[in-house]
Design a protein around this motif. Sequence first.
Motif, short mmCIF file in Angstrom:
data_model
loop_
_atom_site.label_atom_id
_atom_site.label_comp_id
_atom_site.label_asym_id
_atom_site.label_seq_id
_atom_site.Cartn_x
_atom_site.Cartn_y
_atom_site.Cartn_z
N MET A 45 -30.23 15.61 -13.71
CA MET A 45 -29.41 15.46 -12.51
C MET A 45 -28.08 16.17 -12.75
SD MET A 45 -30.12 11.45 -11.53
CE MET A 45 -29.36 11.65 -9.90
N SER A 46 -27.67 17.02 -11.80
CA SER A 46 -26.44 17.79 -11.93
C SER A 46 -25.46 17.38 -10.84
CB SER A 46 -26.73 19.29 -11.83
OG SER A 46 -27.61 19.70 -12.86
N PHE A 47 -24.21 17.20 -11.23
CA PHE A 47 -23.16 16.82 -10.30
C PHE A 47 -22.04 17.86 -10.35
CE2 PHE A 47 -25.31 12.98 -11.61
CZ PHE A 47 -25.49 12.29 -10.43
N SER A 48 -21.61 18.32 -9.17
CA SER A 48 -20.56 19.33 -9.11
C SER A 48 -19.22 18.73 -9.48
CB SER A 48 -20.51 19.94 -7.71
OG SER A 48 -20.17 18.94 -6.75
N LEU A 49 -18.23 19.60 -9.63
CA LEU A 49 -16.91 19.15 -10.05
C LEU A 49 -16.24 18.30 -8.98
CD1 LEU A 49 -14.59 21.05 -8.45
CD2 LEU A 49 -15.55 22.76 -9.98
N PHE A 50 -15.36 17.45 -9.42
CA PHE A 50 -14.54 16.61 -8.53
C PHE A 50 -13.11 17.15 -8.64
CE2 PHE A 50 -11.87 12.88 -7.70
CZ PHE A 50 -12.39 12.48 -6.48
N HIS A 51 -12.59 17.71 -7.53
CA HIS A 51 -11.31 18.42 -7.59
C HIS A 51 -10.43 18.01 -6.42
CE1 HIS A 51 -8.72 21.73 -8.91
NE2 HIS A 51 -8.47 21.93 -7.61
N LEU A 52 -9.20 17.59 -6.74
CA LEU A 52 -8.19 17.25 -5.72
C LEU A 52 -6.88 17.93 -6.10
CD1 LEU A 52 -8.82 13.41 -5.26
CD2 LEU A 52 -9.60 15.25 -3.76
N GLU A 53 -6.16 18.41 -5.07
CA GLU A 53 -4.86 19.05 -5.30
C GLU A 53 -3.83 18.51 -4.32
OE1 GLU A 53 -5.15 23.26 -5.02
OE2 GLU A 53 -6.29 23.51 -6.89
N TYR A 54 -2.64 18.23 -4.86
CA TYR A 54 -1.46 17.84 -4.06
C TYR A 54 -1.83 16.75 -3.04
CZ TYR A 54 -0.06 22.36 -5.93
OH TYR A 54 0.18 23.41 -6.75
N GLU A 88 0.82 -1.20 0.00
CA GLU A 88 0.00 0.00 0.00
C GLU A 88 0.86 1.26 0.00
OE1 GLU A 88 -3.23 0.47 -0.21
OE2 GLU A 88 -3.66 -1.64 -0.45
N ALA A 89 1.99 1.19 0.71
CA ALA A 89 2.86 2.36 0.76
C ALA A 89 3.53 2.60 -0.58
CB ALA A 89 3.92 2.16 1.85
N VAL A 90 3.88 1.52 -1.27
CA VAL A 90 4.57 1.66 -2.55
C VAL A 90 3.61 2.14 -3.64
CG1 VAL A 90 5.77 0.40 -4.37
CG2 VAL A 90 6.31 -0.04 -1.97
N LYS A 91 2.33 1.71 -3.60
CA LYS A 91 1.39 1.97 -4.69
C LYS A 91 0.66 3.29 -4.56
CE LYS A 91 0.51 -2.92 -5.64
NZ LYS A 91 -0.51 -3.99 -5.68
N ARG A 92 1.06 4.17 -3.69
CA ARG A 92 0.42 5.48 -3.60
C ARG A 92 0.75 6.31 -4.83
NH1 ARG A 92 -1.58 7.33 1.29
NH2 ARG A 92 -1.40 5.83 3.01
N ASN A 93 -0.25 7.05 -5.29
CA ASN A 93 -0.10 7.90 -6.47
C ASN A 93 -0.23 9.36 -6.05
OD1 ASN A 93 -0.27 5.82 -8.86
ND2 ASN A 93 -1.89 5.26 -7.42
N PHE A 94 0.66 10.19 -6.56
CA PHE A 94 0.63 11.61 -6.22
C PHE A 94 0.00 12.39 -7.38
CE2 PHE A 94 2.42 15.88 -6.34
CZ PHE A 94 2.08 16.32 -5.05
N PHE A 95 -1.00 13.19 -7.04
CA PHE A 95 -1.69 14.02 -8.01
C PHE A 95 -1.44 15.49 -7.70
CE2 PHE A 95 -4.06 10.06 -8.03
CZ PHE A 95 -4.25 9.82 -9.38
N THR A 117 -3.89 5.92 -2.74
CA THR A 117 -3.89 4.66 -3.49
C THR A 117 -5.10 4.66 -4.44
OG1 THR A 117 -5.23 3.57 -1.80
CG2 THR A 117 -2.83 3.48 -1.54
N TRP A 118 -5.04 3.74 -5.39
CA TRP A 118 -6.15 3.66 -6.34
C TRP A 118 -7.45 3.31 -5.64
CZ3 TRP A 118 -6.04 6.00 -10.65
CH2 TRP A 118 -4.87 6.10 -11.41
N SER A 119 -7.41 2.43 -4.68
CA SER A 119 -8.63 2.04 -3.98
C SER A 119 -9.22 3.23 -3.21
CB SER A 119 -8.34 0.89 -3.02
OG SER A 119 -7.34 1.26 -2.08
N LYS A 120 -8.35 4.03 -2.58
CA LYS A 120 -8.84 5.20 -1.85
C LYS A 120 -9.41 6.24 -2.82
CE LYS A 120 -9.38 7.95 1.68
NZ LYS A 120 -10.44 7.68 2.69
#
Length: 469
Positions: free
Chosen positions: A119-128, A58-65, A132-135
Motif C-alpha cells: 500500500m502506497s500513500f502520497s506525501l502530506f504537505h501543508l504550507e502557511y 479555539e482562537a487562542v490554540k491555533r497553530n501556524f505552520f 487547531t490540533w483537532s483540525k
Amino acid sequence: VLVQKMAVNVDLGFVLSLLDLFSLSDSSSLLEAQYVENDIEFTGQTLQKIILPTTADEAVKRNFFDVLHLSPIKITLSFNIRSVGRHKLDKEQSVGDRFLQLFLHSLGVILTSVQEAEMSFSLFHLEYIAVTWSKLIDLFIKHYRTQGLVQIHTIILGLDVLGNPVNIVRGVVAGTYDLFYEPFQGSVLGREEFADGLGIGFKSFFGGTVGGVTGAGARITGVVGDVVAKLTFDEDFIDRRQQERVKSNTLGYTVGGFVKNIAEGVTGVVVQPIKGIKEEGAFGLLKGTGLGLVGLLVRPAGGLIDLTSGTLQFVTRKTKVGEVDIVQIRPPRFIGKDGIVTPYYPNKAIGFALLNETDEGEYTDKEFYVDHIQTSEKPIKFLIITDQSCMIIEQNTLTEGWKSMQKLYFRHFTYEAIRGDCNIYIPTDKATRSSRSNDFVISLSSESLAQNVNEIINKGYKNYKEKFV
C-alpha cells in the motif's frame, strides 16, 4: 518528517491486552452515576457560558505552520496467524476477545493470512496554514483514510487463500520490464554486456512468471495444510508443525517432514490412547483413540500437502533473481546453567547448537550442555556431554538435522569409562570389570581419539557425581 524503512511485528496477545486496557465494559457500570451527575450539571449552565469560552479557546490554540511535510509512505503488510500461540478461553476474558480468538483459530486461518500486500500513500504537505490540533488531525486522517480505502483491494487480493494474485502480476510486470531493459542497457556498453543483460532479463522473466505461479500454489497449499492440521485437534502437533515450517528451508527437510507425518499417523493409533490414559483416565482413552484414528487419516494427507507446498516454495526461491536466502552464520552464544553471560567461545556455541538441534530439540529444556567432540567424519558424528548424560549423534541426511544414535545417562554408570584400544567401555548397572556383556560400547577410529573421548566422558561423569550424587 522523514520516515525510514522499518518492520513492525505485533503479537496477538499484545493486541488483546490493549483491547482489555481500553475497554470500558467493566468500569462503565461504576462510572454511570458520575456520567449522570455531569450531564445534570451541564444542563444547568447558560448557553453563553458554554459557547463563548469554547470559541475563545479555539482562537487562542491555533497553530501556524510555515511548512508541514510528511514524506510518501509505502507499507508492505503481512498478517499471519499461523504462528499465533494458543490462548485459553476463560471466564475472565471478555466476549469480544473469546469470539476473536475462536474466529482467528478457525475460519480466520483461511481468510486472514496476507503476505506482502503493498500500500502506497502520497506525501502530506501543508504550507502557511493556521489550524487547531483537532483540525490538523482531521486533515491527517482524511488524507490517509481516503488513500487506504482506494487501495483496500490490494489487501483482499493479497490473501494467501487466493494465491496473492497481486504478487503474481507484480512479478510478471517486473520480469517483462527486465527482459527488454537489461539487454538494452547492456547493448549501450558492449557485446558482452548485452549478452549478460540478456541472461539477466530471461532469468528475471522466468522468475517472475514461473516463480509467481509456484509461489501462488505454495500459498494456497499452505493454507489448506493449516486447515488440515487443525482437523487433527492435536495442539502439540500444530505448534511443532509451525516450528518445523520455519526451519524447512531445504527440500530434504520437507521430504523428511512428510515421512515423519506418515510415521506419526500410524503410531498415533497406539500412542494417543496411551497418552490419554495417563493424562485423563478412561475419558482420555476415548479421546486418545479418536485422535489416533483421525490422525491416521489426516496426518499423512497433511504431510502430502506440506510436501507440495514446500516443493513449490523451494522452486520459487530458486527462480528468484538477486535474492539470497538469509541464514545464520554464527551459532548462538552458549549460556551455562548459572545463567551468567560469558565471552563468546565458538566451540561451546557449536556444541550448544548441536544439542538443541538433536532429536528436534528434545533436550533443549531438559539437559544442559557441557562438552562435545567429533568422533567420525564419514558419516559425521559427535559425542555430546550434558549434565545428565552422554550421547553419540549423527546427522540425518534427509532432514539435515541431528539424531541421537547412542545415549546413556550418568545415573546408570557403575564405574568410570574404560578404554580398550579403539573402543570405550562404560560399565552400566549390572556390568562388572570382569564381564563386559552389559557394557555401553563406543567404537572409534583411532587410539588417540579414543583417549580423548574417554577423558571427556569421565570428566562429565565426575561433574555429575559432584552435583547429583
